[in-house]
Motif scaffolding. Structure first.
Motif, PDB file in Angstrom:
ATOM      1  N   ALA A  50       0.858  -1.452   0.227  1.00  0.00           N
ATOM      2  CA  ALA A  50      -0.402   0.364   0.066  1.00  0.00           C
ATOM      3  C   ALA A  50       1.176   1.216   0.355  1.00  0.00           C
ATOM      4  N   SER A  51       1.993   0.759   0.199  1.00  0.00           N
ATOM      5  CA  SER A  51       3.289   1.751  -0.171  1.00  0.00           C
ATOM      6  C   SER A  51       3.267   3.413  -1.293  1.00  0.00           C
ATOM      7  N   ASN A  52       3.158   1.990  -1.952  1.00  0.00           N
ATOM      8  CA  ASN A  52       2.680   2.810  -3.484  1.00  0.00           C
ATOM      9  C   ASN A  52       3.760   3.076  -4.745  1.00  0.00           C
ATOM     10  N   GLY A  53       4.307   1.474  -4.728  1.00  0.00           N
ATOM     11  CA  GLY A  53       5.720   2.008  -5.320  1.00  0.00           C
ATOM     12  C   GLY A  53       5.303   2.589  -6.751  1.00  0.00           C
ATOM     13  N   ILE A  54       6.381   3.312  -7.187  1.00  0.00           N
ATOM     14  CA  ILE A  54       6.021   3.788  -8.815  1.00  0.00           C
ATOM     15  C   ILE A  54       5.931   2.610  -9.935  1.00  0.00           C
ATOM     16  N   LEU A  55       6.923   1.551  -9.651  1.00  0.00           N
ATOM     17  CA  LEU A  55       6.981   0.541 -10.377  1.00  0.00           C
ATOM     18  C   LEU A  55       5.742  -0.157 -10.237  1.00  0.00           C
ATOM     19  N   GLU A  56       5.345  -0.678  -8.670  1.00  0.00           N
ATOM     20  CA  GLU A  56       3.784  -1.567  -8.668  1.00  0.00           C
ATOM     21  C   GLU A  56       2.551  -1.012  -9.522  1.00  0.00           C
ATOM     22  N   TYR A  57       2.805   0.571  -9.078  1.00  0.00           N
ATOM     23  CA  TYR A  57       1.652   1.647  -9.986  1.00  0.00           C
ATOM     24  C   TYR A  57       1.697   1.410 -11.076  1.00  0.00           C
ATOM     25  N   LEU A  58       2.405   1.442 -11.659  1.00  0.00           N
ATOM     26  CA  LEU A  58       2.512   0.952 -13.406  1.00  0.00           C
ATOM     27  C   LEU A  58       2.326  -0.385 -13.776  1.00  0.00           C
ATOM     28  N   GLN A  59       2.385  -1.855 -12.617  1.00  0.00           N
ATOM     29  CA  GLN A  59       2.073  -3.158 -12.713  1.00  0.00           C
ATOM     30  C   GLN A  59       0.385  -3.052 -13.238  1.00  0.00           C
ATOM     31  N   LYS A  60       0.477  -1.904 -11.533  1.00  0.00           N
ATOM     32  CA  LYS A  60      -1.287  -2.086 -11.772  1.00  0.00           C
ATOM     33  C   LYS A  60      -1.967  -1.186 -12.689  1.00  0.00           C
ATOM     34  N   GLU A  61      -1.152  -0.333 -13.344  1.00  0.00           N
ATOM     35  CA  GLU A  61      -2.057   0.438 -14.797  1.00  0.00           C
ATOM     36  C   GLU A  61      -2.379  -0.557 -15.982  1.00  0.00           C
ATOM     37  N   ILE A  62      -1.254  -0.794 -16.137  1.00  0.00           N
ATOM     38  CA  ILE A  62      -0.911  -2.808 -17.099  1.00  0.00           C
ATOM     39  C   ILE A  62      -1.576  -3.049 -17.522  1.00  0.00           C
ATOM     40  N   LEU A  63      -2.090  -3.881 -16.037  1.00  0.00           N
ATOM     41  CA  LEU A  63      -3.355  -4.908 -16.163  1.00  0.00           C
ATOM     42  C   LEU A  63      -4.794  -4.245 -16.314  1.00  0.00           C
TER      43      LEU A  63
END
Length: 407
Positions: free
Chosen positions: A103-116
């Motif tokens: 939930a700290s929302n790293g930028i790489l993790e956020y990009l992966q969620k956007e890809i999905l």
């Protein structure tokens, strides 16, 4: 101590991508964490429980491997800390702490969620652009994610410098920056971080590129080539001429063009890039190409033999394969006319725009005809511009082509 295994869970729908999962076991209890990483069965080695690199997935798999390594490390660290307390715990505790960490929302993790999210919305082209950006930015960060609030002007400035040191072209660098900026601004709107304008000092424009247009005489030469014994070159030539005659229709729009898009002597379609609705009159040179392909595949909804699948993901992959093949054949086609003639799928679009300008057609008409909704001149004149003006302009450009068909 809890054990952690990386597993692949296939999709219940045949042909769809499945998910990478983490299976946790502790004191006869089992739990599974499903990630946002989507892969196809042939990307997975079930014996070794690891990803397989293929020619078409190297970029994605590289980013996924780094993500798996980070996630497994986080899970093991959580288990180690819980074990150190000497207090009983459950896998629910492990999952809660892991998801809290995410939930700290790293930028790489956020990009992966956007890809999905983009994949779920069938926006495969944009999803591919995000994957390319994720791979580049992750390489710059050496696979270590950073919280969204840490994405500041200093970090983005370092990234731009890093790209330049690797001789990444200015437009490619700008492409990565625009994708990152779009994702970052979306995170700001979702109140995941405060706006700090980290992209204000980096280049996000589009630098001029060498002209790709060819003359009207050259396109007439291509139209007159006898390619009856070369079906693959014939298709490439027909798509090229069709694009030119339809005011520079993009390859993606031709690939997805359906028979149902034809009605009352016109073609109406929505541009994949912008979603703008365009209508154009079917001139004789357009009709001659349609008559060659419309009867060829009576069971297919598509006009041209590029896409055969009804599955959106498979159809998009067929479009990408078709585009690469089309450009290869255009190179061969250009060589038949001149050793120095370099053709690509963009050439016909640029050539129509250049021909229109040479015919003294106003910029507003050219922009409207090509669906350039982002140009200021287009925005000023589009509402009051009659589509007949565009069709008449196109007829003037295609006069010689229509005469050739009439011979």
């Amino acid at each position: 101590m809890a054990t952690i295994k990386v597993k692949f869970r296939p999709s219940a729908v045949n042909g769809k991508a499945g998910a990478v999962c983490y299976q946790l076991c502790h004191r006869q209890e089992n739990k599974q964490i499903t990630t946002s990483m989507r892969i196809f069965p042939h990307w997975w080695n079930p014996q070794k429980r690891e990803l397989i690199t293929t020619p078409d997935n190297a970029t994605t798999v590289s980013a996924y491997r780094r993500q798996i390594e980070q996630d497994v490390h986080k899970l093991r660290e959580i288990v180690r800390q819980l074990d150190a307390t000497a207090q009983p715990y459950t896998l629910t505790d492990v999952v809660r702490l892991f998801q809290s960490d995410l939930a700290s929302n790293g930028i790489l993790e956020y990009l992966q969620k956007e890809i999905l999210r983009l994949q779920d919305n069938n926006q495969y082209g944009t999803s591919r652009n995000y994957r390319r950006t994720l791979s580049s930015f992750s390489t710059f960060l050496k696979g270590t994610d950073v919280p969204l609030p840490a994405v500041d002007a200093t970090l983005i400035g370092r990234y731009e410098k890093w790209l330049a040191q690797r001789n990444v072209r200015r437009n490619s660098s700008s492409f990565y920056m625009r994708i990152l900026r779009a994702a970052y601004n979306k995170a700001v709107r979702e109140k995941l971080t405060e706006q700090s304008y980290p992209f204000a000092q980096v280049y996000t424009g589009i630098a001029p590129t060498p002209k790709r247009a060819v003359s009207e005489e050259t396109i007439l030469q291509l139209q007159r080539l006898n390619l009856s014994g070369h079906p693959s070159l014939l298709l490439a030539r027909d798509l090229f001429i069709f694009s030119y005659c339809t005011r520079g229709m993009a390859f993606v729009d031709m690939a997805y063009l359906k028979k149902s898009d034809i009605a009352d002597g016109s073609i109406t379609y929505y541009r994949h890039k912008t979603g703008q609705r365009l209508t154009l009159r079917i001139e004789p040179c357009i009709r001659s190409i349609l008559e060659r392909y419309l009867p060829a595949r009576p069971d297919s909804p598509y006009i041209f033999p590029v896409i055969t699948s009804a599955d959106p993901e498979q159809a998009y992959r067929q479009y990408q394969t078709g585009l690469n093949y089309h450009n290869q054949k255009l190179k061969q086609l250009g060589a038949l006319v001149s050793e120095t003639l370099r053709l690509s799928s963009y050439t016909s679009r640029h050539s129509w725009a250049t021909a229109a300008r040479n015919h003294d057609i106003p910029l507003s008409v050219i922009s409207a005809g090509m669906g350039h909704t982002s140009e200021k001149t287009t925005r000023i004149y589009l509402d009051s511009l009659n589509n007949t003006i565009i069709d008449d302009a196109n007829r003037g450009i295609l006069r010689d082509f229509n005469l050739t068909v009439s011979m």
